[in-house]
Design a protein around this motif. Structure first.
Motif, mmCIF file in Angstrom:
data_model
loop_
_atom_site.group_PDB
_atom_site.id
_atom_site.type_symbol
_atom_site.label_atom_id
_atom_site.label_comp_id
_atom_site.label_asym_id
_atom_site.label_seq_id
_atom_site.Cartn_x
_atom_site.Cartn_y
_atom_site.Cartn_z
ATOM 1 N N LEU A 338 0.817 -1.210 0.000
ATOM 2 C CA LEU A 338 0.000 0.000 0.000
ATOM 3 C C LEU A 338 0.851 1.259 0.000
ATOM 4 C CD1 LEU A 338 -2.721 -1.071 2.601
ATOM 5 C CD2 LEU A 338 -3.009 -0.886 0.123
ATOM 6 N N ASP A 339 2.035 1.179 0.603
ATOM 7 C CA ASP A 339 2.941 2.329 0.646
ATOM 8 C C ASP A 339 3.758 2.472 -0.630
ATOM 9 O OD1 ASP A 339 2.115 2.965 3.227
ATOM 10 O OD2 ASP A 339 3.674 1.750 4.175
ATOM 11 N N GLY A 340 3.548 1.565 -1.595
ATOM 12 C CA GLY A 340 4.242 1.680 -2.875
ATOM 13 C C GLY A 340 5.594 1.021 -2.917
ATOM 14 N N VAL A 341 5.881 0.114 -1.975
ATOM 15 C CA VAL A 341 7.163 -0.587 -1.938
ATOM 16 C C VAL A 341 7.003 -1.948 -2.605
ATOM 17 C CG1 VAL A 341 8.971 -1.527 -0.439
ATOM 18 C CG2 VAL A 341 7.770 0.578 0.199
ATOM 19 N N SER A 342 7.967 -2.343 -3.402
ATOM 20 C CA SER A 342 7.922 -3.658 -4.029
ATOM 21 C C SER A 342 7.869 -4.732 -2.954
ATOM 22 C CB SER A 342 9.159 -3.872 -4.920
ATOM 23 O OG SER A 342 9.176 -2.944 -5.979
ATOM 24 N N SER A 343 6.909 -5.634 -3.058
ATOM 25 C CA SER A 343 6.685 -6.631 -2.023
ATOM 26 C C SER A 343 7.380 -7.939 -2.340
ATOM 27 C CB SER A 343 5.181 -6.890 -1.847
ATOM 28 O OG SER A 343 4.964 -7.974 -0.965
ATOM 29 N N ALA A 344 7.969 -8.550 -1.314
ATOM 30 C CA ALA A 344 8.607 -9.854 -1.457
ATOM 31 C C ALA A 344 7.582 -10.962 -1.598
ATOM 32 C CB ALA A 344 9.506 -10.133 -0.253
ATOM 33 N N CYS A 345 6.298 -10.636 -1.515
ATOM 34 C CA CYS A 345 5.232 -11.633 -1.670
ATOM 35 C C CYS A 345 4.715 -11.697 -3.098
ATOM 36 C CB CYS A 345 4.071 -11.330 -0.723
ATOM 37 S SG CYS A 345 4.225 -12.135 0.879
ATOM 38 N N ALA A 346 5.122 -10.787 -3.965
ATOM 39 C CA ALA A 346 4.697 -10.832 -5.358
ATOM 40 C C ALA A 346 5.534 -11.899 -6.061
ATOM 41 C CB ALA A 346 4.873 -9.475 -6.032
ATOM 42 N N GLY A 347 4.869 -12.982 -6.495
ATOM 43 C CA GLY A 347 5.592 -14.068 -7.127
ATOM 44 C C GLY A 347 6.253 -15.010 -6.150
ATOM 45 N N ALA A 348 5.830 -14.992 -4.893
ATOM 46 C CA ALA A 348 6.426 -15.879 -3.897
ATOM 47 C C ALA A 348 5.433 -16.146 -2.780
ATOM 48 C CB ALA A 348 7.704 -15.272 -3.328
ATOM 49 N N ARG A 349 5.688 -17.242 -2.061
ATOM 50 C CA ARG A 349 4.888 -17.548 -0.897
ATOM 51 C C ARG A 349 5.831 -17.881 0.257
ATOM 52 N NH1 ARG A 349 0.248 -22.072 -1.166
ATOM 53 N NH2 ARG A 349 2.004 -23.516 -1.092
ATOM 54 N N TRP A 350 5.505 -17.321 1.434
ATOM 55 C CA TRP A 350 6.311 -17.558 2.620
ATOM 56 C C TRP A 350 5.639 -18.611 3.484
ATOM 57 C CZ3 TRP A 350 11.028 -15.167 3.538
ATOM 58 C CH2 TRP A 350 11.366 -14.164 2.623
ATOM 59 N N GLU A 351 6.433 -19.545 3.994
ATOM 60 C CA GLU A 351 5.902 -20.614 4.821
ATOM 61 C C GLU A 351 6.761 -20.801 6.070
ATOM 62 O OE1 GLU A 351 5.559 -24.214 2.628
ATOM 63 O OE2 GLU A 351 4.349 -23.342 1.012
ATOM 64 N N ALA A 352 6.115 -21.164 7.169
ATOM 65 C CA ALA A 352 6.814 -21.516 8.408
ATOM 66 C C ALA A 352 5.963 -22.527 9.153
ATOM 67 C CB ALA A 352 7.059 -20.287 9.277
ATOM 68 N N SER A 353 6.614 -23.430 9.859
ATOM 69 C CA SER A 353 5.892 -24.480 10.582
ATOM 70 C C SER A 353 6.359 -24.556 12.020
ATOM 71 C CB SER A 353 6.114 -25.846 9.902
ATOM 72 O OG SER A 353 5.677 -25.822 8.556
ATOM 73 N N MET A 387 2.889 -2.239 -10.168
ATOM 74 C CA MET A 387 3.140 -1.595 -8.884
ATOM 75 C C MET A 387 2.932 -0.097 -8.999
ATOM 76 S SD MET A 387 3.853 -3.791 -6.560
ATOM 77 C CE MET A 387 4.613 -2.732 -5.332
ATOM 78 N N ASP A 388 3.348 0.485 -10.124
ATOM 79 C CA ASP A 388 3.164 1.922 -10.292
ATOM 80 C C ASP A 388 1.682 2.275 -10.338
ATOM 81 O OD1 ASP A 388 5.836 2.370 -10.331
ATOM 82 O OD2 ASP A 388 6.034 2.476 -12.511
ATOM 83 N N GLN A 389 0.893 1.450 -11.017
ATOM 84 C CA GLN A 389 -0.539 1.727 -11.114
ATOM 85 C C GLN A 389 -1.196 1.670 -9.743
ATOM 86 O OE1 GLN A 389 -2.064 -1.125 -13.871
ATOM 87 N NE2 GLN A 389 -1.502 0.050 -15.676
ATOM 88 N N HIS A 390 -0.622 0.866 -8.854
ATOM 89 C CA HIS A 390 -1.263 0.670 -7.552
ATOM 90 C C HIS A 390 -0.432 1.264 -6.431
ATOM 91 C CE1 HIS A 390 -4.407 -1.863 -9.163
ATOM 92 N NE2 HIS A 390 -3.495 -2.457 -9.883
ATOM 93 N N ALA A 391 0.506 2.169 -6.719
ATOM 94 C CA ALA A 391 1.303 2.784 -5.653
ATOM 95 C C ALA A 391 0.432 3.721 -4.848
ATOM 96 C CB ALA A 391 2.455 3.550 -6.269
ATOM 97 N N THR A 392 0.677 3.852 -3.539
ATOM 98 C CA THR A 392 -0.327 4.490 -2.697
ATOM 99 C C THR A 392 -0.040 5.861 -2.149
ATOM 100 O OG1 THR A 392 0.618 3.152 -1.038
ATOM 101 C CG2 THR A 392 -1.601 2.655 -1.646
ATOM 102 N N MET A 393 0.735 6.615 -2.747
ATOM 103 C CA MET A 393 0.907 7.976 -2.245
ATOM 104 C C MET A 393 -0.202 8.849 -2.822
ATOM 105 S SD MET A 393 3.484 7.912 -0.298
ATOM 106 C CE MET A 393 3.983 9.582 -0.203
ATOM 107 N N ALA A 394 -0.839 9.652 -2.000
ATOM 108 C CA ALA A 394 -1.926 10.510 -2.455
ATOM 109 C C ALA A 394 -1.355 11.705 -3.198
ATOM 110 C CB ALA A 394 -2.763 10.989 -1.274
#
Length: 395
Positions: A338-353, A387-394
């Motif tokens: 939401l803050d416009g930072v590239s997310s490490a979750c785009a194209g990846a999934r994090w798992e922990a057990s 990401m640019d289309q959805h970057a969140t700075m007003a």
């Protein structure tokens, strides 16, 4: 401009001519050589003085002409400088709300660490107040995610779920014990209101579906189509962890069609799952995830059909510490997006057990057979464009 050194970074002298800003390596910087007079001048950068007064103070301290401006330029380029009056009209309005600002000071300090431009951190914080996020699922993970987002300043957090709060839904930061027996969505919405620092700013009216998206470096335009009207992000946090671990592609067809970004999070059988963050047409979706797994395991579709049709009626294995960890990680990635930072979750999934709680990332690639179109070659960087289309700075 009223320059201020970012207060989130502690300052210390490594030697007589070198200053270190910050303790932890992720954001620490070393600046030098620096003389004693310049080092003393740093204490004046507290946001209470404008540039003319700072130049006058510099002359009184014996600093040569132009030295103050040169120093401020170096500090700004290093990302060490903030502006106590920057951020635009929305930031000014937020500063005037002393109660909410007191609640958000720690979040603002954290945002300053990942914001390079002076005034950018509070601009992002003010932009959060106009965001609209939907959380689908109000169990141990979803309810906590919703409360964290609201508490971090996201102005409009919607929660969707059915049924009633069960004793095992109760969690610190989520449903309280006195909510047992109440409607899950009602309890979650009350939790959101209680977590929010203040009443949200009124959102800007959505553009008509035919209007093109304005692409600016930091402007996140919410989707206006069916399935995601006015939404900046949807977080899918089902109480049944199977729907997060192996999500049904048909359940998000409307979100994909609307171009609405969505993020998965949940816990299944002692394993926490966060991601992928789906940027429609740009990064892998639930359909890609299914096809990728089916390529590796020919029995995957058969097993999945059995698991989905034979849902057990027992209490889910959703460890409290693990569910809280998964909710925090999901909320963190959501806020970064939401803050416009590239997310490490785009194209990846994090798992922990349990019991190790060792979070690791697994890539989720766009699948060429998936109709979502993420694997289609395009000119330029498709992911960056999304990401640019959805970057969140007003503004």
């Amino acid at each position: 401009m009223h320059p201020t050194l970012k207060p989130a970074l502690r300052r210390g002298w490594r030697d007589l001519s070198t200053v270190q800003f910050g303790v932890a390596p992720a954001h620490a910087l070393v600046l030098g050589p620096m003389d004693t007079a310049t080092g003393s001048f740093l204490s004046l950068l507290d946001g209470t003085r404008g540039l003319p007064l700072l130049r006058e103070e510099g002359k009184r301290m014996g600093l040569p002409d132009g030295h103050v401006d040169k120093l401020l330029g170096e500090l700004s380029r290093a990302g060490l400088l903030d502006d106590s009056t920057g951020g635009g009209p929305a930031a000014d309005a937020l500063r005037k709300r002393s109660g909410p600002m007191d609640r958000l000071q720690a979040d603002l300090a954290s945002l300053s660490l990942v914001s390079s431009e002076p005034g950018e951190a509070i601009e992002k914080l003010a932009a959060r107040r106009t965001m609209r996020v939907r959380v689908q699922g109000a169990g141990r993970v979803g309810a906590v995610v919703a409360s964290v987002l609201a508490g971090a300043g996201v102005g409009h957090v919607e929660v969707l779920d059915g049924g009633h709060v069960e004793p095992w839904d109760v969690a610190p930061g989520g449903h309280p014990a006195d909510a047992i027996g109440q409607r899950r969505d009602t309890s979650a919405r009350r939790l959101v209101r209680q977590s929010a620092p203040d009443r949200p700013a009124r959102p800007a009216p959505p553009e008509p579906p035919s209007a093109p998206l304005r692409q600016t470096r930091r402007s996140r335009q919410p989707s206006t189509q069916e399935g995601g009207v006015g939404l900046s992000l949807v977080i899918i946090a089902p109480r049944d962890g199977l729907d997060a671990y192996a999500p049904d592609p048909t359940a998000t067809e409307a979100l994909l069609a609307a171009g609405t970004p969505h993020l998965y999070a949940g816990v299944i059988e002692g394993t926490g799952v966060v991601g992928p963050l789906v940027l429609p047409g740009s990064s892998a979706c639930a359909g890609c995830l299914f096809r990728q797994r089916a390529d590796r395991d020919p029995t995957w579709a058969r097993m999945l059909a059995q698991w989905r049709s034979g849902r057990a009626r027992h209490v889910p294995s959703c460890d409290l510490a693990l569910s809280t960890s998964a909710a925090g990680l999901a909320a963190g990635h959501a806020l970064a997006f939401l803050d416009g930072v590239s997310s490490a979750c785009a194209g990846a999934r994090w798992e922990a057990s349990v019991p190790g709680f060792d979070w690791h990332s697994r890539p989720v690639w766009p699948h060429p057979a998936c109709p979502c179109g993420a694997s289609t070659p395009v000119k330029g960087d498709r992911l960056t464009t999304a990401m640019d289309q959805h970057a969140t700075m007003a503004g």
